[in-house]
Design a protein around this motif. Structure first.
Motif, mmCIF file in Angstrom:
data_model
loop_
_atom_site.group_PDB
_atom_site.id
_atom_site.type_symbol
_atom_site.label_atom_id
_atom_site.label_comp_id
_atom_site.label_asym_id
_atom_site.label_seq_id
_atom_site.Cartn_x
_atom_site.Cartn_y
_atom_site.Cartn_z
ATOM 1 N N ALA A 66 36.828 -13.990 26.568
ATOM 2 C CA ALA A 66 38.031 -13.429 25.952
ATOM 3 C C ALA A 66 39.222 -14.357 26.138
ATOM 4 C CB ALA A 66 38.335 -12.057 26.554
ATOM 5 N N SER A 67 39.318 -14.977 27.327
ATOM 6 C CA SER A 67 40.424 -15.884 27.593
ATOM 7 C C SER A 67 40.338 -17.123 26.713
ATOM 8 C CB SER A 67 40.405 -16.295 29.072
ATOM 9 O OG SER A 67 41.401 -17.261 29.332
ATOM 10 N N ASN A 68 39.157 -17.731 26.643
ATOM 11 C CA ASN A 68 38.980 -18.929 25.823
ATOM 12 C C ASN A 68 39.135 -18.624 24.343
ATOM 13 O OD1 ASN A 68 38.554 -20.560 28.032
ATOM 14 N ND2 ASN A 68 36.321 -20.506 27.895
ATOM 15 N N LEU A 69 38.643 -17.461 23.934
ATOM 16 C CA LEU A 69 38.719 -17.087 22.520
ATOM 17 C C LEU A 69 40.161 -16.896 22.079
ATOM 18 C CD1 LEU A 69 37.171 -16.465 19.979
ATOM 19 C CD2 LEU A 69 36.957 -14.089 20.735
ATOM 20 N N SER A 70 40.964 -16.259 22.938
ATOM 21 C CA SER A 70 42.372 -16.060 22.602
ATOM 22 C C SER A 70 43.100 -17.399 22.482
ATOM 23 C CB SER A 70 43.052 -15.184 23.653
ATOM 24 O OG SER A 70 43.022 -15.803 24.935
ATOM 25 N N LYS A 71 42.715 -18.359 23.341
ATOM 26 C CA LYS A 71 43.319 -19.696 23.267
ATOM 27 C C LYS A 71 42.905 -20.411 21.976
ATOM 28 C CE LYS A 71 43.474 -20.271 28.290
ATOM 29 N NZ LYS A 71 42.896 -20.984 29.464
ATOM 30 N N VAL A 72 41.650 -20.246 21.587
ATOM 31 C CA VAL A 72 41.159 -20.876 20.360
ATOM 32 C C VAL A 72 41.861 -20.282 19.139
ATOM 33 C CG1 VAL A 72 39.137 -21.124 18.852
ATOM 34 C CG2 VAL A 72 38.920 -21.534 21.306
ATOM 35 N N ILE A 73 42.048 -18.971 19.133
ATOM 36 C CA ILE A 73 42.744 -18.321 18.023
ATOM 37 C C ILE A 73 44.182 -18.807 17.941
ATOM 38 C CG2 ILE A 73 43.586 -16.110 17.142
ATOM 39 C CD1 ILE A 73 41.059 -14.829 18.278
ATOM 40 N N LEU A 74 44.842 -18.899 19.094
ATOM 41 C CA LEU A 74 46.217 -19.410 19.116
ATOM 42 C C LEU A 74 46.260 -20.857 18.627
ATOM 43 C CD1 LEU A 74 49.188 -19.088 19.859
ATOM 44 C CD2 LEU A 74 48.610 -19.781 22.207
ATOM 45 N N LEU A 75 45.280 -21.648 19.036
ATOM 46 C CA LEU A 75 45.191 -23.041 18.589
ATOM 47 C C LEU A 75 45.023 -23.101 17.073
ATOM 48 C CD1 LEU A 75 44.887 -26.081 19.287
ATOM 49 C CD2 LEU A 75 42.419 -25.652 19.538
ATOM 50 N N ALA A 76 44.195 -22.221 16.524
ATOM 51 C CA ALA A 76 43.973 -22.186 15.078
ATOM 52 C C ALA A 76 45.261 -21.842 14.337
ATOM 53 C CB ALA A 76 42.881 -21.175 14.742
ATOM 54 N N VAL A 77 46.040 -20.922 14.893
ATOM 55 C CA VAL A 77 47.318 -20.546 14.274
ATOM 56 C C VAL A 77 48.280 -21.731 14.279
ATOM 57 C CG1 VAL A 77 49.357 -19.073 14.506
ATOM 58 C CG2 VAL A 77 47.077 -18.101 14.814
ATOM 59 N N VAL A 78 48.328 -22.457 15.393
ATOM 60 C CA VAL A 78 49.198 -23.640 15.493
ATOM 61 C C VAL A 78 48.797 -24.685 14.452
ATOM 62 C CG1 VAL A 78 49.853 -25.592 16.950
ATOM 63 C CG2 VAL A 78 49.747 -23.289 17.920
ATOM 64 N N ILE A 79 47.482 -24.927 14.317
ATOM 65 C CA ILE A 79 46.990 -25.898 13.332
ATOM 66 C C ILE A 79 47.373 -25.462 11.925
ATOM 67 C CG2 ILE A 79 44.911 -26.874 12.285
ATOM 68 C CD1 ILE A 79 43.624 -26.722 15.067
ATOM 69 N N LEU A 80 47.223 -24.166 11.645
ATOM 70 C CA LEU A 80 47.568 -23.636 10.318
ATOM 71 C C LEU A 80 49.046 -23.827 10.019
ATOM 72 C CD1 LEU A 80 46.766 -22.063 7.778
ATOM 73 C CD2 LEU A 80 47.212 -19.948 9.049
ATOM 74 N N VAL A 81 49.898 -23.530 10.992
ATOM 75 C CA VAL A 81 51.347 -23.681 10.802
ATOM 76 C C VAL A 81 51.708 -25.149 10.571
ATOM 77 C CG1 VAL A 81 53.593 -23.469 11.933
ATOM 78 C CG2 VAL A 81 51.936 -21.604 12.094
ATOM 79 N N LEU A 82 51.110 -26.036 11.362
ATOM 80 C CA LEU A 82 51.374 -27.463 11.199
ATOM 81 C C LEU A 82 50.927 -27.954 9.822
ATOM 82 C CD1 LEU A 82 50.353 -28.941 14.681
ATOM 83 C CD2 LEU A 82 52.640 -28.927 13.682
#
Length: 206
Positions: A66-82
Motif C-alpha cells: 500500500a505504501s509503495n503503491l501510493s508512491k507510484v500513483i503520486l509519481l504517475a500524477v507528477v509525470i502527468l502534470v509535467l
C-alpha cells in the motif's frame, strides 16, 4: 504556364487554410519527446526506488504494498502534470509563432474526444486497484490511452492514429504477459513518445 502555377499555388494555400481550420496542428514534437523522457524517468523510479514491478495479476493487501503503491500513483500524477504542462507550453509557443489561438472550438472537441476514454480508464484502474488487481494497472493505462489517441486523431495529425494503435497493442500484450507490464509501460509512454516526437519535429517543424 504562369497561370497554371498561380492556380496550383492558390489551391495549395486553400488546402492549407482548410487543414488548419479542421485539424489541430500546433502540437509540438518536443512535447512528445519530453513526455517520453518524463515517463522513462518515472518508470525507472517506480522500478528501482519503489520496487514496483507487478509480476502477477492479484495482490493481497499489505502495508508495504500500500505504501509503495501510493508512491507510484503520486509519481504517475507528477509525470502527468509535467507532460501536460510541457505540452501546453510548447504548443502555445508553436501556435503563437503560427499566428493561431491555442484555445478554440477545435481544441475543445479534441480534448473531449480524448477525455472520455481517459476518464473511464482512470476510474476503472482505481476500481481494480481497490480490488487488488495491481497487475492490470499498466495494461489498462496503455489500452485506454491508446484508445483516446485513436479517438482524437481525427482532429490532429494522422500519425496520432498509428501511435494510438501501437499503444493498444502494447496494452493487450502486457495484459496477457503481466510480468512485462512495467517494461511495456516504459516502451509505450517513454520510447514511443520520444520516437514519435522526433519524427513529428523533423517532418513538420523544421
Amino acid at each position: 504556364m504562369r497561370e497554371e502555377k498561380d492556380y496550383t499555388r492558390d489551391i495549395a494555400q486553400i488546402r492549407s487554410i482548410m487543414e488548419r481550420s479542421s485539424k489541430f496542428l500546433s502540437l509540438a514534437g518536443w512535447a512528445g519527446i519530453m513526455a517520453g523522457l518524463y515517463a522513462l524517468m518515472g518508470a525507472y523510479t517506480a522500478y528501482r526506488v519503489f520496487d514496483f514491478n507487478p509480476d502477477k495479476l492479484v495482490y493481497e493487501s499489505s502495508e508495504n504494498l500500500a505504501s509503495n503503491l501510493s508512491k507510484v500513483i503520486l509519481l504517475a500524477v507528477v509525470i502527468l502534470v509535467l507532460a501536460l504542462g510541457t505540452a501546453i507550453f510548447l504548443s502555445h509557443k508553436k501556435a503563437t509563432k503560427r499566428g493561431e489561438n491555442l484555445w478554440n472550438a477545435l481544441v475543445r472537441r479534441l480534448l473531449v474526444h480524448m477525455a472520455v476514454p481517459l476518464v473511464v480508464g482512470g476510474l476503472l484502474v482505481l476500481i481494480l486497484i481497490d480490488k487488488g488487481l495491481i497487475g492490470l494497472m499498466a495494461p489498462l493505462t496503455l489500452l485506454f490511452y491508446g484508445l483516446s489517441l485513436y479517438n482524437a486523431s481525427q482532429f490532429t495529425y494522422e500519425e496520432v492514429k498509428s501511435l494510438g494503435l501501437i499503444q493498444v497493442g502494447l496494452g493487450l500484450f502486457s495484459a496477457y504477459y503481466v510480468e512485462y507490464g512495467v517494461v511495456c509501460w516504459a516502451l509505450g509512454f517513454g520510447v514511443l513518445h520520444i520516437i514519435y516526437g522526433i519524427y513529428m519535429h523533423y517532418r513538420y517543424e523544421r
